[in-house]
Design an enzyme around this catalytic site. Structure first.
Site, PDB file in Angstrom:
ATOM      1  N   ASP A 134       0.908  -1.209  -0.019  1.00 48.86           N
ATOM      2  CA  ASP A 134       0.182   0.067   0.046  1.00 48.86           C
ATOM      3  C   ASP A 134       0.944   1.198  -0.100  1.00 48.86           C
ATOM      4  O   ASP A 134       0.195   2.163  -0.037  1.00 48.86           O
ATOM      5  CB  ASP A 134      -1.088  -0.037   1.335  1.00 48.86           C
ATOM      6  CG  ASP A 134      -0.351  -0.104   2.560  1.00 48.86           C
ATOM      7  OD1 ASP A 134       0.715  -0.421   2.596  1.00 48.86           O
ATOM      8  OD2 ASP A 134      -1.287   0.110   3.533  1.00 48.86           O
ATOM      9  N   SER A 135       2.293   0.998   0.051  1.00 47.66           N
ATOM     10  CA  SER A 135       3.206   2.113  -0.347  1.00 47.66           C
ATOM     11  C   SER A 135       2.857   2.670  -1.632  1.00 47.66           C
ATOM     12  O   SER A 135       3.502   3.619  -1.836  1.00 47.66           O
ATOM     13  CB  SER A 135       4.728   1.680  -0.203  1.00 47.66           C
ATOM     14  OG  SER A 135       4.661   0.315  -0.896  1.00 47.66           O
ATOM     15  N   ASP A 155      -0.966  -5.967  -0.217  1.00 48.16           N
ATOM     16  CA  ASP A 155      -1.516  -5.707   0.855  1.00 48.16           C
ATOM     17  C   ASP A 155      -2.982  -5.242   1.306  1.00 48.16           C
ATOM     18  O   ASP A 155      -3.733  -4.751   0.160  1.00 48.16           O
ATOM     19  CB  ASP A 155      -0.878  -4.035   1.096  1.00 48.16           C
ATOM     20  CG  ASP A 155       0.380  -4.021   1.926  1.00 48.16           C
ATOM     21  OD1 ASP A 155       0.568  -4.942   2.969  1.00 48.16           O
ATOM     22  OD2 ASP A 155       1.224  -3.083   1.953  1.00 48.16           O
ATOM     23  N   LYS A 202      -1.213  -9.395   2.838  1.00 48.39           N
ATOM     24  CA  LYS A 202      -0.481  -8.962   4.129  1.00 48.39           C
ATOM     25  C   LYS A 202      -1.356  -7.992   4.763  1.00 48.39           C
ATOM     26  O   LYS A 202      -1.969  -7.145   4.136  1.00 48.39           O
ATOM     27  CB  LYS A 202       1.000  -8.187   3.531  1.00 48.39           C
ATOM     28  CG  LYS A 202       1.690  -7.632   4.978  1.00 48.39           C
ATOM     29  CD  LYS A 202       3.155  -7.343   4.425  1.00 48.39           C
ATOM     30  CE  LYS A 202       3.157  -5.796   3.654  1.00 48.39           C
ATOM     31  NZ  LYS A 202       2.764  -4.916   4.399  1.00 48.39           N
ATOM     32  N   GLU A 211      -1.118  -5.520   8.552  1.00 49.03           N
ATOM     33  CA  GLU A 211      -0.404  -4.879   9.514  1.00 49.03           C
ATOM     34  C   GLU A 211      -1.141  -5.044  11.000  1.00 49.03           C
ATOM     35  O   GLU A 211      -2.349  -4.863  11.360  1.00 49.03           O
ATOM     36  CB  GLU A 211      -0.446  -3.262   9.320  1.00 49.03           C
ATOM     37  CG  GLU A 211       0.296  -2.860   8.160  1.00 49.03           C
ATOM     38  CD  GLU A 211       0.361  -1.469   7.981  1.00 49.03           C
ATOM     39  OE1 GLU A 211       0.252  -0.571   8.959  1.00 49.03           O
ATOM     40  OE2 GLU A 211       0.897  -0.977   6.856  1.00 49.03           O
ATOM     41  N   GLU A 258       9.274  -3.953  10.333  1.00 48.79           N
ATOM     42  CA  GLU A 258       9.954  -2.589   9.963  1.00 48.79           C
ATOM     43  C   GLU A 258      10.545  -1.766  10.794  1.00 48.79           C
ATOM     44  O   GLU A 258       9.678  -1.321  11.551  1.00 48.79           O
ATOM     45  CB  GLU A 258       8.646  -2.066   8.963  1.00 48.79           C
ATOM     46  CG  GLU A 258       9.054  -0.631   8.411  1.00 48.79           C
ATOM     47  CD  GLU A 258       8.047  -0.209   7.247  1.00 48.79           C
ATOM     48  OE1 GLU A 258       7.092  -0.940   6.954  1.00 48.79           O
ATOM     49  OE2 GLU A 258       8.236   1.025   6.927  1.00 48.79           O
TER      50      GLU A 258
END
Ligand code: KIV
Length: 228
Positions: free
Chosen positions: A33-34, A72, A101, A103, A170
């Site tokens: 999602d970057s 993501d 993925k 978080e 991270e």
């Protein structure tokens, strides 16, 4: 690969042509999602939508032939409930990526378990989780105090227990990342987390110095494409 002591290489990609370069031998591609920062020009990943991830994830999945493709789950597509998490993890089906993925640690373990129970493999993400940047008060290294380090180790064990097949670490201190790596059976993929992880991931636009809004300290630049 972890069991054999082989290091795992990953990069992000957001489009078909970049994904096709996996012929070079990269092990995994993350449709991160970057893309909110490097493709869409947002300040954070918070505005990224499920539709954005489907659009880019499907393009990457069409290009990648040799690597594991992770897509993501964007902000608020899984935090709201276990039901929402499973439905939105359907981006694996929509995009034909291999897995998703998300978080978070203990607080999202019910979601990780439910998604994996639905036969969708989940990669977890701990440390500086960018979707929580407002709660953190900025992009800051995580796990620096004894309590925070202990919490991170517990979160890592919890996501493994919940069924995650790997975890991104991270921006955490290298010693802590190594400790987590030794404590887990699943692989750790580091970004700004030192050399002790089982693998490494970089945002490809950072690696090529194409993204100039900010450069995290840990980024190794392999070419100065932006300047050239
Ligand atoms: O969105 C992303 O690119 C990521 C990586 C930085 C791990 O989550």
């Amino acid at each position: 690969m972890k069991d054999k002591g082989e290091k795992i290489s990953m990069l992000t990609a957001y489009d078909y042509s970049t994904a096709k370069l996996d012929a070079a031998g990269i092990n995994g591609i993350l449709v991160g999602d970057s893309l909110g920062n490097v493709v869409l020009g947002y300040d954070t990943t918070i505005p990224v939508t499920v539709e954005d991830m489907i659009h880019h994830g499907a393009a990457v999945a069409r290009g990648a032939k040799n690597s594991l493709v992770v897509v993501d789950m964007p902000f608020l597509s899984y935090q709201t409930s276990v039901y929402d998490a499973v439905v939105n993890a359907g981006i694996m089906k929509e995009t034909q990526c291999d897995c998703v993925k998300l978080e978070g640690g203990k607080s999202v373990c019910p979601q990780i378990k439910a998604i994996t129970d639905a036969s969708i493999p989940v990669m977890a993400h701990l440390g500086l989780t960018p979707q929580s940047v407002n709660a953190f008060g900025g992009f800051k290294v995580q796990g620096k105090t004894v309590e925070a380090a202990q919490q991170l180790i517990e979160d890592a064990k919890a996501v493994e227990e919940a069924g995650a097949f790997a975890v991104v670490l991270e921006c955490v201190p290298a010693k802590l990342a190594r400790k987590v790596t030794e404590a887990l059976h699943i692989p750790t993929i580091g970004i700004g987390a030192g050399e002790g992880c089982d693998g490494q991931i970089l945002v490809y636009a950072d690696m090529l110095s194409m993204f100039s809004d900010f450069t995290p300290k840990f980024v190794r630049s392999f070419a100065n494409v932006g300047e050239i």
